[in-house]
Design an enzyme around this catalytic site. Structure first.
Site, PDB file in Angstrom:
ATOM      1  N   ILE A  56       0.882  -1.184   0.000  1.00  0.00           N
ATOM      2  CA  ILE A  56       0.000   0.000   0.000  1.00  0.00           C
ATOM      3  C   ILE A  56       0.910   1.222   0.000  1.00  0.00           C
ATOM      4  CG2 ILE A  56      -0.281  -0.120   2.517  1.00  0.00           C
ATOM      5  CD1 ILE A  56      -3.087   1.195   2.070  1.00  0.00           C
ATOM      6  N   VAL A  60       1.126   5.559  -0.911  1.00  0.00           N
ATOM      7  CA  VAL A  60       0.599   6.862  -1.331  1.00  0.00           C
ATOM      8  C   VAL A  60       1.786   7.641  -1.896  1.00  0.00           C
ATOM      9  CG1 VAL A  60      -0.446   9.022  -0.542  1.00  0.00           C
ATOM     10  CG2 VAL A  60      -1.273   6.830   0.369  1.00  0.00           C
ATOM     11  N   GLU A 115       1.973  -7.208   6.946  1.00  0.00           N
ATOM     12  CA  GLU A 115       3.243  -7.043   7.651  1.00  0.00           C
ATOM     13  C   GLU A 115       3.728  -5.624   7.408  1.00  0.00           C
ATOM     14  OE1 GLU A 115       3.104  -9.724   5.408  1.00  0.00           O
ATOM     15  OE2 GLU A 115       2.762 -11.277   6.908  1.00  0.00           O
ATOM     16  N   ASN A 147       8.812   1.304  10.534  1.00  0.00           N
ATOM     17  CA  ASN A 147       7.884   2.157   9.772  1.00  0.00           C
ATOM     18  C   ASN A 147       6.754   2.645  10.684  1.00  0.00           C
ATOM     19  OD1 ASN A 147       6.356   3.455   7.862  1.00  0.00           O
ATOM     20  ND2 ASN A 147       6.397   1.781   6.372  1.00  0.00           N
ATOM     21  N   TYR A 157      -2.259   2.316  10.369  1.00  0.00           N
ATOM     22  CA  TYR A 157      -3.001   1.056  10.508  1.00  0.00           C
ATOM     23  C   TYR A 157      -3.748   1.006  11.843  1.00  0.00           C
ATOM     24  CZ  TYR A 157      -0.008  -0.464   6.620  1.00  0.00           C
ATOM     25  OH  TYR A 157       0.633  -0.561   5.414  1.00  0.00           O
TER      26      TYR A 157
HETATM   27  C1  LIG Z   1       2.189   4.831   5.127  1.00  0.00           C
HETATM   28  C2  LIG Z   1       1.363   5.587   4.065  1.00  0.00           C
HETATM   29  C3  LIG Z   1       0.652   4.565   3.163  1.00  0.00           C
HETATM   30  C4  LIG Z   1       0.343   6.451   4.788  1.00  0.00           C
HETATM   31  O1  LIG Z   1      -0.419   7.125   3.788  1.00  0.00           O
HETATM   32  P1  LIG Z   1      -0.979   8.613   4.009  1.00  0.00           P
HETATM   33  O2  LIG Z   1      -2.118   8.776   3.081  1.00  0.00           O
HETATM   34  O3  LIG Z   1       0.135   9.580   3.929  1.00  0.00           O
HETATM   35  O4  LIG Z   1      -1.503   8.512   5.516  1.00  0.00           O
HETATM   36  P2  LIG Z   1      -2.055   9.751   6.372  1.00  0.00           P
HETATM   37  O5  LIG Z   1      -2.475  10.876   5.512  1.00  0.00           O
HETATM   38  O6  LIG Z   1      -3.041   9.150   7.328  1.00  0.00           O
HETATM   39  O7  LIG Z   1      -0.756  10.235   7.168  1.00  0.00           O
HETATM   40  C5  LIG Z   1      -0.144   9.381   8.093  1.00  0.00           C
HETATM   41  C6  LIG Z   1       0.742  10.161   9.040  1.00  0.00           C
HETATM   42  O8  LIG Z   1       1.956  10.513   8.360  1.00  0.00           O
HETATM   43  C7  LIG Z   1       2.197  11.897   8.507  1.00  0.00           C
HETATM   44  N1  LIG Z   1       2.901  12.306   7.297  1.00  0.00           N
HETATM   45  C8  LIG Z   1       2.428  12.349   6.051  1.00  0.00           C
HETATM   46  N2  LIG Z   1       3.372  12.736   5.186  1.00  0.00           N
HETATM   47  C9  LIG Z   1       4.507  12.914   5.918  1.00  0.00           C
HETATM   48  C10 LIG Z   1       5.844  13.273   5.598  1.00  0.00           C
HETATM   49  N3  LIG Z   1       6.208  13.545   4.339  1.00  0.00           N
HETATM   50  N4  LIG Z   1       6.730  13.320   6.607  1.00  0.00           N
HETATM   51  C11 LIG Z   1       6.363  13.028   7.890  1.00  0.00           C
HETATM   52  N5  LIG Z   1       5.118  12.679   8.235  1.00  0.00           N
HETATM   53  C12 LIG Z   1       4.199  12.628   7.276  1.00  0.00           C
HETATM   54  C13 LIG Z   1       0.807  12.483   8.659  1.00  0.00           C
HETATM   55  O9  LIG Z   1       0.838  13.731   9.284  1.00  0.00           O
HETATM   56  C14 LIG Z   1       0.141  11.450   9.543  1.00  0.00           C
HETATM   57  O10 LIG Z   1       0.555  11.613  10.882  1.00  0.00           O
HETATM   58  P3  LIG Z   1      -0.470  11.364  12.100  1.00  0.00           P
HETATM   59  O11 LIG Z   1      -0.845   9.914  12.064  1.00  0.00           O
HETATM   60  O12 LIG Z   1       0.302  11.744  13.307  1.00  0.00           O
HETATM   61  O13 LIG Z   1      -1.647  12.264  11.843  1.00  0.00           O
HETATM   62  C15 LIG Z   1       2.270   6.524   3.224  1.00  0.00           C
HETATM   63  O14 LIG Z   1       2.988   7.327   4.112  1.00  0.00           O
HETATM   64  C16 LIG Z   1       3.241   5.779   2.309  1.00  0.00           C
HETATM   65  O15 LIG Z   1       2.891   5.408   1.213  1.00  0.00           O
HETATM   66  N6  LIG Z   1       4.478   5.597   2.799  1.00  0.00           N
HETATM   67  C17 LIG Z   1       5.541   4.950   2.002  1.00  0.00           C
HETATM   68  C18 LIG Z   1       5.215   3.513   1.698  1.00  0.00           C
HETATM   69  C19 LIG Z   1       4.883   2.720   2.951  1.00  0.00           C
HETATM   70  O16 LIG Z   1       5.558   2.803   3.972  1.00  0.00           O
HETATM   71  N7  LIG Z   1       3.833   1.900   2.830  1.00  0.00           N
HETATM   72  C20 LIG Z   1       3.393   1.015   3.903  1.00  0.00           C
HETATM   73  C21 LIG Z   1       4.192  -0.242   3.873  1.00  0.00           C
HETATM   74  S1  LIG Z   1       3.641  -1.380   5.124  1.00  0.00           S
END
Ligand SMILES: CC(C)(COP(=O)(O)OP(=O)(O)OC[C@H]1O[C@@H](n2cnc3c(N)ncnc32)[C@H](O)[C@@H]1OP(=O)(O)O)[C@@H](O)C(=O)NCCC(=O)NCCS
Length: 155
Positions: free
Chosen positions: A77, A79, A111, A116, A123
């Protein structure tokens, strides 16, 4: 998220190989250890469930999942970095949960790297619970490995 025109078409669609160039550009920016083109082609050829969230021709995010016996297993997953922090992971998890329920699955399993923290928080906020840990599950550069936390969500 960039300000979008009202005519922007935001939609979830099945992920097909013709989007892989775009997906790989996101994947490589999102992870230290990204999936390869071969990884994606393997899961697509295996008939796994893969959806992509698009805004016009821009990739916002995507997920890949497989059906098990009474569970669906989330394999990827993501973004796009420039669209993170807007709750789009929640939208992708909703789409996954909807699909899982229609598969008559009772659980979503995944997992996540123990390092992370951001993904773990997402989650847990969604309702996933920590179930256990898999030692040395992920490559971590060189000869190093990183443990995985196993999480599940009741559909
Ligand atoms: C993990 C992930 C899917 C979350 O998606 P998202 O749509 O950004 O999720 P949210 O908008 O709910 O943000 C999650 C948190 O990250 C924080 N955040 C978002 N972008 C950020 C950045 N560039 N730097 C630091 N924090 C950040 C948000 O503020 C939020 O914090 P909170 O929970 O304290 O409110 C996304 O960050 C991602 O794709 N990461 C890289 C790939 C990954 O790790 N995938 C999961 C593998 S198991």
């Amino acid at each position: 998220m960039q300000q979008q025109d009202v005519s922007t078409e935001v939609r979830l669609e099945p992920l097909f190989a013709d989007r892989l160039d775009q997906v790989l550009l996101v994947e490589q920016r999102a992870y230290d250890h990204p999936w390869s083109r071969t990884n994606f082609l393997d899961v697509l050829h295996s008939g796994y469930h893969a959806q992509i969230l698009m805004a016009n021709d821009t990739v916002l995010g995507y997920f890949v999942a497989m059906k098990g016996v009474d569970e669906v297993h989330l394999l990827n997953i993501t973004v796009a970095p420039e669209h993170q922090g807007q709750g789009l992971a929640h939208t992708l998890l909703d789409a996954l949960a909807l699909w899982g329920r229609y598969q008559r699955a009772q659980w979503v399993w995944l997992e996540v790297r123990v390092g992370n923290q951001r993904a773990m928080r997402v989650y847990e906020a969604y309702g996933f619970r920590r179930m256990g840990q898999r030692k040395d599950y992920y490559p971590a550069g060189g000869n190093l490995r990183e443990d995985a936390l196993v999480m599940s969500f009741r559909l």
